[in-house]
Design an enzyme around this catalytic site. Structure first.
Site, mmCIF file in Angstrom:
data_model
loop_
_atom_site.group_PDB
_atom_site.id
_atom_site.type_symbol
_atom_site.label_atom_id
_atom_site.label_comp_id
_atom_site.label_asym_id
_atom_site.label_seq_id
_atom_site.Cartn_x
_atom_site.Cartn_y
_atom_site.Cartn_z
ATOM 1 N N LYS A 268 1.081 -1.358 -0.055
ATOM 2 C CA LYS A 268 -0.031 0.395 0.080
ATOM 3 C C LYS A 268 0.856 1.050 0.060
ATOM 4 C CE LYS A 268 -4.756 1.536 0.363
ATOM 5 N NZ LYS A 268 -5.845 0.779 1.827
ATOM 6 N N HIS A 269 0.982 2.192 -0.805
ATOM 7 C CA HIS A 269 1.405 3.399 -1.444
ATOM 8 C C HIS A 269 2.992 2.441 -0.766
ATOM 9 C CE1 HIS A 269 -2.282 5.407 -1.125
ATOM 10 N NE2 HIS A 269 -2.488 5.349 0.004
ATOM 11 N N ASN A 415 12.056 6.469 7.603
ATOM 12 C CA ASN A 415 12.584 5.450 8.664
ATOM 13 C C ASN A 415 11.643 3.931 8.665
ATOM 14 O OD1 ASN A 415 14.904 6.525 10.238
ATOM 15 N ND2 ASN A 415 13.987 7.641 10.741
ATOM 16 N N HIS A 514 14.287 5.945 0.366
ATOM 17 C CA HIS A 514 13.595 7.845 0.554
ATOM 18 C C HIS A 514 12.429 7.389 -1.242
ATOM 19 C CE1 HIS A 514 16.471 8.761 3.133
ATOM 20 N NE2 HIS A 514 15.597 8.949 3.455
#
Length: 514
Positions: A268-269, A415, A514
């Site tokens: 998800k995402h 993180n 990231h």
């Protein structure tokens, strides 16, 4: 005016013979070189060697074959210019009306892990791009083909236009040629800038339009996909893909590529919210992944590294899913999922995907682009039992869980914290500003799912900068930890682990995302 003469010189010979037969049926004279000429002759087609046509031999092991005024003059002279026509006649340069060239396989050559610089250089085509560009420049009169998929279009038009092609088709094919040659030169530039010099002096990117996407992050944002996405992923059904769908498909396929045993992951995402594996049953692997977070799969992405079975398809069909990715689908599974018309079914084409995974990551930056090596392998798991930094070494079961958790955590946005057993995730915390917060979220998610963390392993994508992050994992019940290490307070972190009887390994490698 009907096509009278064609020059064919191809490395990819798919569809060549049928196309050449169609040209011969139209009375087109065939010129050719090397292996292409041999293939045409073996098919019983009349063919004239380019060296016979030009009166000049092939030279330097075939490096010079078509670089001759009679070839390029035949392509470039304007048919509507009397001066050009007179010069062509005076210099015995007959027109060449059709060029069929696909280039030396440079991209395929450099994709080989054992390729040498010399091999790469010998696969740089010179004559092919030159002919393509000459023909494309003169597309008012010359038809040029670089993609075998266009053979049928050319023959269809010749059948409809008394042996000629339309201006519109010639124009389209010319644009396609310039895109192909710029792509080809870009690959050469990028390879040599690294292989020959060891440093980049520039980056060339030219990609074909793949498709217009449904929308971007949001419906009011337009988005377009360029490149060869469809070579890696085949959409079998469902709505058009959006920008976020493509990102999720890439992220999900990356994580599943890290596992050998039958594995299912739910995304998800661009974050995994559950990963499970099982030795025999994909349905059981799904259950382990789903139990990590039973809410997140709603509208999410499901990926697996085995063909989707009927039994799993029946379970998945009971929840709302946006995308399913699998290397294949059992016919019964397809029949079940076809009832969900909007569900996007994606087939992962492993060979193409494995090549794609080796390409660098490219991201926009103010005024330009950033290019980064892809983080395509999990680092630090070799000889893991020798990387213990605590008084207590991990048990065999904890080592298995460490290896599993470390493979998952590198795919979670930083993180990143992952609690796991040997074959399943138990709690995942992603993308928080502090590592402690990620750990707290992972613990909370596990609690919401009714999963106990006692005896679990915790994985952190980067070092614990302070002992408090590890202490929160100890308080949650984790008995072993895998992390990169490297903090100036490593001794404090190790001491906290020893005080709790926790086993800990330092991989020596960070896996930020990231």
């Amino acid at each position: 005016m009907a096509i009278q003469r064609a020059l064919l010189s191809v490395s990819d010979k798919s569809g060549l013979i049928d196309f050449a037969k169609g040209l011969n049926d139209h009375g087109v004279e065939l010129l050719s070189t090397g292996g292409t000429a041999k293939a045409l002759r073996e098919a019983g087609l009349p063919v004239i060697d380019v060296s016979e046509f030009t009166g000049a031999p092939e030279l330097f092991d075939g490096r010079v074959k078509t670089l001759h005024p009679k070839v390029h003059g035949g392509l470039l002279h304007r048919r509507d210019d009397e001066t050009h026509l007179e010069q062509a006649k005076a210099n015995d340069i007959p027109p060449i009306d059709l060029v069929v060239v696909n280039l030396y396989p440079f991209e395929e050559t450099i994709a080989r892990p054992d390729v040498t610089l010399e091999e790469a250089i010998e696969n740089i085509d010179i004559g092919g791009p030159s002919m393509l560009r000459s023909a494309a420049k003169n597309y008012k009169s010359v038809t040029v083909v670089t993609d075998p998929a266009d053979y049928v279009n050319v023959l269809n038009e010749m059948n409809e236009h008394d042996g000629d092609t339309s201006f519109k088709l010639r124009e389209q094919l010319a644009v396609k040629v310039f895109l192909r040659t710029s792509q080809y030169d870009g690959h050469i530039t990028n390879y040599l800038s690294q292989a020959a010099e060891g440093t980049r002096s520039g980056l060339s990117i030219t990609l074909p339009l793949e498709r217009e996407l449904r929308y971007g992050d949001n419906p009011h944002q337009k988005a377009t996909l360029y490149g060869t996405f469809s070579e890696c992923f085949t959409q079998l059904q469902g709505k058009e893909l959006s920008y976020t769908n493509v990102l999720d498909i890439e992220a999900a396929s990356e994580v599943i590529s890290d596992f050998i045993r039958p594995t299912v992951a739910i995304f998800k995402h661009s974050n995994p919210c559950g990963v499970g594996q099982h030795d025999d049953d994909l349905r059981e692997a799904w259950q382990l992944a789903f139990e990590t977070d039973t809410q997140a799969p709603f509208g999410g992405v499901i990926v697996m590294n085995r063909p989707l079975t009927e039994s799993l398809a029946r379970v998945i069909s009971t929840i709302f899913t946006d995308v399913i990715i699998a290397p294949d689908y059992e016919p019964e599974a397809r029949a079940i999922l076809q009832k969900k018309k909007n569900l996007r079914l994606i087939k992962l084409n492993k060979d193409a995907w494995d090549i794609c995974r080796k390409t660098p990551v490219v991201r926009s930056a103010p005024g330009g682009l950033m290019v980064m090596d892809r983080d395509h392998s999990t680092l630090g798991l070799d000889n893991l039992e020798t990387k213990v930094v605590t008084k207590r070494p991990p048990t065999d079961e904890e080592l298995r869980a460490m290896r599993f958790a470390w493979r998952v955590v590198r795919h979670v946005k930083s993180n990143a914290i992952v609690y796991a057993g040997a074959d399943r995730t138990l709690g995942i915390g992603a993308g928080q500003m502090s590592r402690v917060d990620s750990s707290r979220i992972a613990v909370w998610k596990a609690g919401e799912a009714g999963l106990a963390l006692g005896g679990s392993v915790v994985a952190s994508d980067a070092m614990f900068p302070f002992a408090d992050g590890l202490q929160s994992a100890i308080d949650a019940g984790a008995t072993a930890c895998i992390q990169p290490g490297g903090s100036i307070r490593d001794e404090e972190v190790i001491a906290a682990a020893d005080a709790a009887g926790m086993a800990m390994c330092f991989t020596g490698h960070r896996h930020f995302k990231h």
